[in-house]
Motif scaffolding. Structure first.
Motif, short mmCIF file in Angstrom:
data_model
loop_
_atom_site.label_atom_id
_atom_site.label_comp_id
_atom_site.label_asym_id
_atom_site.label_seq_id
_atom_site.Cartn_x
_atom_site.Cartn_y
_atom_site.Cartn_z
N GLU A 258 -18.11 -7.85 -1.49
CA GLU A 258 -17.38 -6.74 -0.89
C GLU A 258 -16.66 -7.19 0.38
N ILE B 272 -8.56 5.98 2.65
CA ILE B 272 -9.49 4.91 3.02
C ILE B 272 -10.90 5.44 3.24
N ASN C 145 -7.25 -7.22 3.89
CA ASN C 145 -6.94 -6.84 5.27
C ASN C 145 -6.37 -7.97 6.11
N HIS D 11 -13.21 5.16 0.41
CA HIS D 11 -13.80 3.85 0.19
C HIS D 11 -15.12 3.69 0.94
N GLY E 206 0.83 -1.20 0.00
CA GLY E 206 0.00 0.00 0.00
C GLY E 206 0.86 1.24 0.00
N ASP F 117 -2.12 -6.13 -7.16
CA ASP F 117 -3.38 -6.12 -6.43
C ASP F 117 -3.34 -7.35 -5.52
N THR G 159 -8.19 -1.82 3.26
CA THR G 159 -9.34 -1.07 2.77
C THR G 159 -10.44 -1.13 3.81
N TYR H 23 -14.73 -4.69 9.22
CA TYR H 23 -13.44 -4.01 9.23
C TYR H 23 -12.76 -4.18 10.59
N ARG I 260 -13.61 -9.33 -0.44
CA ARG I 260 -12.46 -8.53 -0.87
C ARG I 260 -11.81 -7.84 0.32
N LEU I 261 -12.63 -7.33 1.23
CA LEU I 261 -12.10 -6.69 2.43
C LEU I 261 -11.24 -7.67 3.23
#
Length: 262
Positions: free
Chosen positions: A104, A190, A112, A193, A11, A62, A91, A153, A107-108
């Motif tokens: 979603e 962030i 992470n 996002h 990142g 990615d 993210t 998150y 992907r998180l």
């Protein structure tokens, strides 16, 4: 390993990752920058090389894509010059848990938790054999606070804290330092996002202030660095309370309060 090992930062194109790259370059460390935005990394690499005379390699990746993640893993496992990994890429998602789609969330979790775990797995055996090195994992105070309402998150950041603490216990005796850094609200991309205007938030820490504080914790070899926390005694008390419960997990019978009484 040299006195100034190379540092791989994920990142790294903006925000916290770019600031880490700047701090380590200023200390004379060569760099490997990892991010999706090639143009930003090229600009940053050219500046850091010009200002500090360090070598800067770039890997466009990615980290949610297995093949691209594998490229970074291979670099970490094979390049003996890399002695520090900064797991910064991450993210966030907007909305509540029931509003977030499974794709979603997947992907998180991939960016992470899965990516930093695999990168740590790629580099840790080599560092342990060398008897030196460091892994820096960027978590969040949200991982300690379900009250903040960022359920998935926060769960990923709780994972990062636990991973860091566990690795510190395992790898510390082998000479490898592992640091968890727990920012609070910080002025980074962030927030784009999650669809939040960071300028409308209160108590926002600037990236440079955050990373400078994290580097102080790094130099002190703190296991957990929480830059916004004024009283370190609160963290110490939290840890002491948690550790005081450990002997009570070894009971053969359920606690008296859970037994049925006539």
């Amino acid at each position: 390993m040299t006195l100034a090992p190379s540092v791989l930062v994920t990142g790294a194109s903006t925000g916290i990752g770019a600031a880490y790259a700047q701090r380590f370059a200023a200390r004379g460390h060569d760099l490997v920058l990892v991010a999706r935005d090639m143009a930003r990394m090229e600009t940053l690499a050219a500046r850091l090389h010009q200002e500090n005379g360090v070598s800067v390699d770039i890997i466009q990746a990615d980290l949610t894509r297995p093949a691209e993640l594998a490229t970074v893993e291979a670099r970490l496992s094979d390049d003996a010059r890399i002695g520090i990994l900064v797991n910064n890429a991450g993210t966030a998602l907007g909305g509540s848990f029931i509003e977030q789609s499974p794709d979603e969330v997947a992907r998180l979790v991939a960016i992470n938790t899965t990516a930093p775990l695999r990168l740590a797995t790629a580099v840790a055996p080599r560092l342990a054999r060398a008897g030196e090195g460091a892994i820096v994992n960027i978590g969040s105070v949200v991982g300690l606070a379900p009250e903040f309402g960022m359920t998935v998150y926060g769960a990923t950041k709780a994972f990062m804290l636990f991973l860091s603490q566990g690795l510190n216990l395992e790898l510390g005796p082998k000479g490898v330092y592992v640091q968890a850094v727990l920012p609070a609200t910080t002025r980074t991309a962030i927030w784009d996002h999650v669809g939040t205007d960071v300028s409308a938030l209160s108590y926002v820490m600037e990236v440079d202030d955050l990373v400078d504080a994290a580097m102080v914790g790094f130099d002190r070899r703190e296991a957990v660095t929480i830059p916004p926390l004024p009283d370190s005694g609160q963290w110490d008390a939290f840890q002491a309370a948690r550790q005081a419960m450990l002997p009570n997990y070894r009971n053969r019978l359920p606690a008296e309060r859970y037994r049925m009484h006539a």
